[in-house]
Design an enzyme around this catalytic site. Structure first.
Site, PDB file in Angstrom:
ATOM      1  N   ASP A 154       0.815  -1.224   0.000  1.00  0.00           N
ATOM      2  CA  ASP A 154       0.000   0.000   0.000  1.00  0.00           C
ATOM      3  C   ASP A 154       0.845   1.268   0.000  1.00  0.00           C
ATOM      4  OD1 ASP A 154      -1.906  -1.776   2.472  1.00  0.00           O
ATOM      5  OD2 ASP A 154      -2.163  -1.794   0.296  1.00  0.00           O
TER       6      ASP A 154
ATOM      7  N   GLU B  38     -11.171   0.241  -3.947  1.00  0.00           N
ATOM      8  CA  GLU B  38     -10.543   0.764  -2.714  1.00  0.00           C
ATOM      9  C   GLU B  38      -9.271   1.538  -3.042  1.00  0.00           C
ATOM     10  OE1 GLU B  38      -8.576  -3.659  -2.135  1.00  0.00           O
ATOM     11  OE2 GLU B  38     -10.047  -2.952  -0.684  1.00  0.00           O
TER      12      GLU B  38
END
Ligand code: 6LW
Length: 540
Positions: free
Chosen positions: A46, A220
């Protein structure tokens, strides 16, 4: 956490050495003209990036490891140096009851020129949820968390508009009942920069995903950008495994409507042949930045399986140049494989990838920034200095909460070697000290010195779904008590081998070709990679 008075029962480690040996890194490159992918090898998922002037800042998620959210800086987005951890005190990060897969999810870092302030937003899962920390100077540390209870879900990201307003986009449940598993939505909330409060209600910008008729899952990891008057909303889609991708939407106004681009997905590896060389999978969850020369780059996560699909190294950070096609940022044309070497002028030495050798002699007064603990330390169980690291065999073992006596470093290669030297005299059969390869509470391999029938013995113990088995033992001559013993692990993809030496350079196998697939995300689940570290327990 301060120095602890070393006692006779402490395990004393002399050094920790790690060497990477992956085939893909054997190719020689000229680092002034090219760089290696991944740019951060090992579990660095991420990724989010920002810049102030010609200095770049990159962060990653860390789940229930402490300290949280490593902060990297560089002048060229290649030779990253870890300059801190954003969450490095208990008032910022209290991880005690969280499973290792929970804790801190995807962070987003941004710099607001208008108030010369850096912001980081992220989520503490099974804790107080979404929050912001901020600073004027990342090198001087970050504020305590500013909670955002109005924002549910995960993956918050700040956007500063050129009218001075600010917004947070994130992903959460749809407005109303989910129509299928994985049905999620991208929301926007206005953020007041003077009070650090949320203004008004949230609004859904994207429901389901880039092509709702196809029931897309797990939209997302949103980030909002503005370029040439257009608002660009970039999101991950498909879930963080092999179906992962990156998609883009554009709008004339910040509140939308957002139109999906016909060029989607702008990044994925899911359509490529399984048997391709140097296979990179699961690519997505990207963030883009335009450098001070006007070239745009994307950082994103990806994985390097050592066989068809398994990897123990977790989700890593990759980087690619972005091509703007009709005002759309294309990270990689469809059906093109992610290159492991990329041309880029003016790069420097890469410290977190390639077949690196990393050694800590514990000469420094404090533990290095790369070392990780499992959850927030609750007591002082280690001390460092004069070339030694001492660890107290506390009552917790590595599968127990809140905080076992473990200091680890990310496994960054499928093929690697780890070595240490240890002096430890166990008092009883429940005490053990050595090296642990930790994926999570139920999946790990421990290699250490303990007692059996009151004799010193070396053991390798695998725990697979919570069930422990002994893979090998070697009895030590009693005379060795109190003398140093070297421990070495040789990892080779799906199997690890464990050796010991207590006579000059004579290595004896304790257990060879032990099944290490139990340390892969595919078997153990979760979002993290394997962490290999020094460990002591009074409750093995
Ligand atoms: C991250 C989210 C995700 O916050 O996993 O699968 C979470 N996708 O984007 C943890 O990495």
């Amino acid at each position: 956490m301060g120095a602890v008075n070393v006692t006779a029962t402490d395990a004393v480690f002399d050094y920790y050495a790690y060497r990477g040996k992956d085939k893909i890194f054997e190719q020689k490159i000229n680092s002034r003209k090219a760089y290696r992918n991944p740019v951060l090898a090992g579990f660095y998922p991420d990724p989010s990036i920002c810049r102030k002037g010609d200095t770049y800042y990159l962060v990653n998620s860390t789940f229930s490891y402490y300290p949280g959210i490593p902060l990297f800086t560089s002048k060229d987005m290649v030779s990253w140096v870890q300059t801190g951890n954003v969450l490095d005190r208990p008032s910022q990060l209290m991880l005690d009851k969280q499973a290792i897969r929970d804790g801190i999810y995807a962070p987003a870092i941004s710099y607001n020129e208008r108030n010369d302030t850096f912001y980081l937003v992220t989520t503490l899962i099974n804790g107080f949820g979404n929050f912001v920390v901020k600073t004027k100077d990342p090198a001087k540390g970050w504020s305590d968390p500013i909670l955002l209870p109005e924002i549910g879900g995960i993956d918050p990201s700040l956007f500063f508009d050129d009218d001075g307003k600010a917004y947070i986009v994130n992903c959460s449940a749809p407005d109303g009942k989910a129509e299928y598993d994985g049905h999620s939505a991208i929301w926007i909330h206005e953020y007041d920069l003077t009070t650090d409060r949320i203004l008004g209600k949230g609004k859904v910008l994207v429901n389901k995903g880039s092509n709702p008729s196809k029931k897309p899952v797990w939209i997302e990891g949103p980030h909002l950008y503005k370029r040439d008057g257009q608002y660009l909303l970039m999101c991950a889609e498909g879930g963080t495994e092999t179906n992962h991708s990156e998609v883009i939407f554009h709008a004339d106004k910040v509140m939308g409507p957002y139109i999906p681009s016909s060029k989607n997905p702008i990044l994925t590896q899911r359509d490529l042949p399984e048997d391709r060389e140097n296979k990179i999978t699961c690519t997505g969850h990207a963030d883009i930045i335009t450098d001070h020369r006007g070239q745009t780059w994307a950082v994103f996560l990806g994985c390097r399986p050592y066989n068809t699909d398994k990897f123990n190294t977790g989700r890593e950070t990759f980087m690619l140049p972005v091509k703007w096609e009709d005002a759309v940022p294309v990270i990689l044309p469809q059906s093109e494989a992610v290159p492991v070497v990329v041309q880029k002028k003016g790069g420097g030495k890469q410290n977190f990838t390639g077949n690196l050798l990393w050694r800590d002699e514990f000469d420094a007064p404090v533990i290095g920034l790369e070392w990780l603990m499992i959850r927030t330390p609750q007591s002082s169980w280690y001390s460092i200095g004069q070339g030694k690291l001492s660890i107290r065999p506390v009552e917790q073992n590595i599968s127990e909460k809140p905080n076992p006596a473990f200091l680890g470093r990310r496994q960054q290669h499928a093929a690697f070697e780890v070595e240490t030297s240890l002096v430890f005299t166990p008092d009883n059969e429940r005490q053990l000290a050595g090296i642990a390869c930790f994926q999570n509470e139920k999946y790990h391999i421990v290699f250490g010195l303990t007692l059996q029938n009151n004799k010193p013995i070396l053991k390798v113990i695998s725990t697979n779904d919570g069930v422990s088995t002994v893979n090998g033992t070697v009895e030590l001559p009693v005379a060795n008590n109190g003398h140093s013993i070297k421990l070495r692990i040789e990892g080779n993809g799906a199997t690890y081998s464990f050796y010991a030496s207590y006579q000059k350079d004579k290595w004896i196998p304790v257990a060879e070709n032990v099944n290490a697939e139990i340390l892969s995300t595919q078997i153990a689940g979760g979002f993290t990679g394997t962490v290999i570290g020094l460990y002591a327990t009074g409750n093995q």
